[in-house]
Structures are given as structure tokens and as C-alpha cells.
Design a protein around this motif. Structure first.
Motif, PDB file in Angstrom:
ATOM      1  N   PHE A  14     -96.859  31.723 -30.718  1.00  0.00           N
ATOM      2  CA  PHE A  14     -97.199  33.025 -31.650  1.00  0.00           C
ATOM      3  C   PHE A  14     -95.822  33.092 -32.767  1.00  0.00           C
ATOM      4  O   PHE A  14     -95.581  33.616 -34.299  1.00  0.00           O
ATOM      5  N   ALA A  15     -94.676  33.857 -31.736  1.00  0.00           N
ATOM      6  CA  ALA A  15     -93.680  33.655 -32.970  1.00  0.00           C
ATOM      7  C   ALA A  15     -92.809  32.761 -33.786  1.00  0.00           C
ATOM      8  O   ALA A  15     -92.807  32.978 -35.070  1.00  0.00           O
ATOM      9  N   ILE A  16     -92.976  31.739 -33.121  1.00  0.00           N
ATOM     10  CA  ILE A  16     -92.862  30.514 -33.990  1.00  0.00           C
ATOM     11  C   ILE A  16     -94.086  29.957 -34.872  1.00  0.00           C
ATOM     12  O   ILE A  16     -93.369  29.612 -36.231  1.00  0.00           O
ATOM     13  N   VAL A  17     -95.317  29.712 -34.945  1.00  0.00           N
ATOM     14  CA  VAL A  17     -95.761  30.084 -36.351  1.00  0.00           C
ATOM     15  C   VAL A  17     -95.598  31.151 -37.084  1.00  0.00           C
ATOM     16  O   VAL A  17     -95.607  30.700 -38.306  1.00  0.00           O
ATOM     17  N   MET A  18     -95.677  32.457 -36.902  1.00  0.00           N
ATOM     18  CA  MET A  18     -95.232  33.330 -37.381  1.00  0.00           C
ATOM     19  C   MET A  18     -93.327  33.133 -38.483  1.00  0.00           C
ATOM     20  O   MET A  18     -93.407  32.940 -39.574  1.00  0.00           O
ATOM     21  N   TYR A  19     -93.011  32.605 -37.867  1.00  0.00           N
ATOM     22  CA  TYR A  19     -91.562  32.442 -38.460  1.00  0.00           C
ATOM     23  C   TYR A  19     -91.763  30.861 -39.841  1.00  0.00           C
ATOM     24  O   TYR A  19     -91.645  30.632 -40.343  1.00  0.00           O
ATOM     25  N   LEU A  20     -92.671  30.243 -38.729  1.00  0.00           N
ATOM     26  CA  LEU A  20     -92.905  28.696 -39.528  1.00  0.00           C
ATOM     27  C   LEU A  20     -93.636  28.993 -40.909  1.00  0.00           C
ATOM     28  O   LEU A  20     -93.505  28.146 -42.085  1.00  0.00           O
ATOM     29  N   VAL A  21     -94.930  29.838 -40.509  1.00  0.00           N
ATOM     30  CA  VAL A  21     -95.545  30.424 -41.749  1.00  0.00           C
ATOM     31  C   VAL A  21     -94.642  31.458 -42.911  1.00  0.00           C
ATOM     32  O   VAL A  21     -94.709  30.768 -44.243  1.00  0.00           O
ATOM     33  N   LEU A  92     -95.209  42.776 -26.381  1.00  0.00           N
ATOM     34  CA  LEU A  92     -95.698  41.884 -26.967  1.00  0.00           C
ATOM     35  C   LEU A  92     -95.895  41.438 -28.178  1.00  0.00           C
ATOM     36  O   LEU A  92     -95.097  41.192 -28.891  1.00  0.00           O
ATOM     37  N   LEU A  93     -96.920  42.623 -28.693  1.00  0.00           N
ATOM     38  CA  LEU A  93     -97.631  42.710 -29.618  1.00  0.00           C
ATOM     39  C   LEU A  93     -97.231  43.309 -30.327  1.00  0.00           C
ATOM     40  O   LEU A  93     -96.544  43.209 -31.765  1.00  0.00           O
ATOM     41  N   MET A  94     -96.117  44.060 -30.105  1.00  0.00           N
ATOM     42  CA  MET A  94     -94.459  45.164 -30.986  1.00  0.00           C
ATOM     43  C   MET A  94     -93.835  44.921 -31.568  1.00  0.00           C
ATOM     44  O   MET A  94     -93.270  44.062 -32.380  1.00  0.00           O
ATOM     45  N   VAL A  95     -93.155  43.404 -30.329  1.00  0.00           N
ATOM     46  CA  VAL A  95     -92.336  42.800 -31.185  1.00  0.00           C
ATOM     47  C   VAL A  95     -92.517  41.497 -32.003  1.00  0.00           C
ATOM     48  O   VAL A  95     -92.100  41.059 -33.176  1.00  0.00           O
ATOM     49  N   LEU A  96     -93.817  41.226 -32.164  1.00  0.00           N
ATOM     50  CA  LEU A  96     -94.444  40.151 -32.093  1.00  0.00           C
ATOM     51  C   LEU A  96     -94.491  41.382 -34.111  1.00  0.00           C
ATOM     52  O   LEU A  96     -94.058  40.813 -35.211  1.00  0.00           O
ATOM     53  N   LEU A  97     -94.790  41.611 -34.366  1.00  0.00           N
ATOM     54  CA  LEU A  97     -95.555  42.872 -35.228  1.00  0.00           C
ATOM     55  C   LEU A  97     -93.762  43.270 -36.101  1.00  0.00           C
ATOM     56  O   LEU A  97     -93.738  43.588 -37.116  1.00  0.00           O
ATOM     57  N   ALA A  98     -92.820  43.373 -35.272  1.00  0.00           N
ATOM     58  CA  ALA A  98     -91.523  43.769 -35.609  1.00  0.00           C
ATOM     59  C   ALA A  98     -90.943  42.762 -36.522  1.00  0.00           C
ATOM     60  O   ALA A  98     -90.110  42.742 -37.569  1.00  0.00           O
ATOM     61  N   LEU A  99     -90.998  41.387 -35.751  1.00  0.00           N
ATOM     62  CA  LEU A  99     -91.056  40.300 -36.501  1.00  0.00           C
ATOM     63  C   LEU A  99     -91.551  39.682 -37.600  1.00  0.00           C
ATOM     64  O   LEU A  99     -91.051  39.339 -38.605  1.00  0.00           O
ATOM     65  N   GLY A 100     -93.124  40.348 -38.295  1.00  0.00           N
ATOM     66  CA  GLY A 100     -93.386  39.694 -38.687  1.00  0.00           C
ATOM     67  C   GLY A 100     -93.624  41.200 -40.331  1.00  0.00           C
ATOM     68  O   GLY A 100     -92.494  40.988 -41.430  1.00  0.00           O
ATOM     69  N   LEU A 101     -92.584  42.224 -40.153  1.00  0.00           N
ATOM     70  CA  LEU A 101     -91.761  42.925 -40.888  1.00  0.00           C
ATOM     71  C   LEU A 101     -90.730  42.648 -41.123  1.00  0.00           C
ATOM     72  O   LEU A 101     -90.461  42.309 -42.436  1.00  0.00           O
ATOM     73  N   TYR A 102     -89.975  41.866 -40.581  1.00  0.00           N
ATOM     74  CA  TYR A 102     -88.199  41.248 -39.943  1.00  0.00           C
ATOM     75  C   TYR A 102     -88.374  40.341 -41.631  1.00  0.00           C
ATOM     76  O   TYR A 102     -87.559  39.870 -42.072  1.00  0.00           O
ATOM     77  N   LEU A 103     -89.353  39.181 -40.771  1.00  0.00           N
ATOM     78  CA  LEU A 103     -89.892  38.066 -41.774  1.00  0.00           C
ATOM     79  C   LEU A 103     -90.511  39.040 -42.932  1.00  0.00           C
ATOM     80  O   LEU A 103     -90.657  38.076 -44.289  1.00  0.00           O
TER      81      LEU A 103
END
Length: 150
Positions: A14-21, A92-103
Motif C-alpha cells: 500500500f505504501a508503494i501504491v501511495m508513492y506511485l499515485v 501501520l495505518l498511522m504510518v500510511l497516513l503520515a506518508l500520505g501527508l508527506y506525499l
């Protein structure tokens, strides 16, 4: 698919997909004052929640292996587990949300929601079935008293 893919691999996918999006989708970018501060706070809280929840499992001498919940020998319901039945997955969800904010791409919120859906369907619900069979009434009471995520 139930209990077949380790949650860490699901998280990484999911993190990779977020990055690619965020890299290839030309719309959805957002920015606001404090975005990186909020991302860092989320990340810090996620690491803290993840480490404390792991420590609680180790302290209670039970398995942290999400692929084999049948190996659990004790139901952990205190500490963080009093407020969330799945604080490790919440971290893990919170890390994804942080990544989403960062991206900075709004569509990453949908991807994080997809992570929740996947984890509920293919990881958490199968785990809960096994824990209910193993711990019976104690686990059922815990389910009623404590929310799945937060």
C-alpha cells in the motif's frame, strides 16, 4: 487470501501504491501549513504505539506472528489493548497516513482506507474467528468492550 500475506508486506504494498499515485497522478496535490509537522507527529505516535503494543505481547509471553494467531497463548486486553484490539495495525495505518501527508496527494487517503478494508477482511476478521474459538466468552466480552481500530 485470509492470513496468507504478512501484514508488513500488505503495508509495504500500500505504501508503494501511495508513492506511485503521488508520482503519476497529476491531480490531487494538496498543501497546508504544518503538513510536515502533522506527518511527523503521526509517525512518532505510530512508532510509539507499535513498540508499546509489541512490548505488551512480549511481556505477556505470547506470539506476535500474525500469520499464525492460533499460537496465541494469552489474551492481551490491558494497556493499549484496552483501547484498540489491533494497535499494531493501527500503527501501520498511522504510518500510511503520515506518508500520505508527506506525499501530499489527497487520493492517498483512499488508499489508506483500502488498507483498512483489506486488513479487516483478510487479516483481522480471520484472526478474530480464531481468537473467539480459542478464548470463547473472554474474547467475546473483549470484542464488545473494545473497538477494532480505535
Amino acid at each position: 487470501m485470509e492470513l496468507k500475506v504478512p501484514p508488513v508486506l500488505v503495508f509495504l504494498s500500500f505504501a508503494i501504491v501511495m508513492y506511485l499515485v503521488s508520482l503519476f497522478l497529476p491531480v490531487g496535490f494538496f498543501d497546508f501549513f504544518g503538513r510536515f509537522i502533522l506527518a511527523n507527529i503521526l509517525l512518532f505516535c505510530a512508532v510509539l504505539i507499535g513498540l508499546v503494543s509489541l512490548f505488551q505481547f512480549f511481556r505477556n509471553k505470547t506470539t506476535v506472528d500474525p500469520m499464525h494467531p492460533e499460537k496465541v497463548n494469552q489474551l492481551v486486553t490491558s494497556g493499549l489493548y484496552k483501547y484498540s484490539r489491533n494497535p499494531m495495525y493501527l500503527a501501520l495505518l498511522m504510518v500510511l497516513l503520515a506518508l500520505g501527508l508527506y506525499l501530499g496527494n489527497a487520493f492517498n487517503t483512499l488508499i489508506a482506507a483500502g488498507f483498512v478494508g483489506y486488513m479487516n477482511r483478510f487479516q483481522i476478521i480471520p484472526e478474530e474467528r480464531i481468537l473467539l474459538a480459542r478464548f470463547g466468552k473472554d474474547f467475546k466480552s473483549y470484542q464488545i468492550a473494545t473497538r477494532r481500530w480505535f
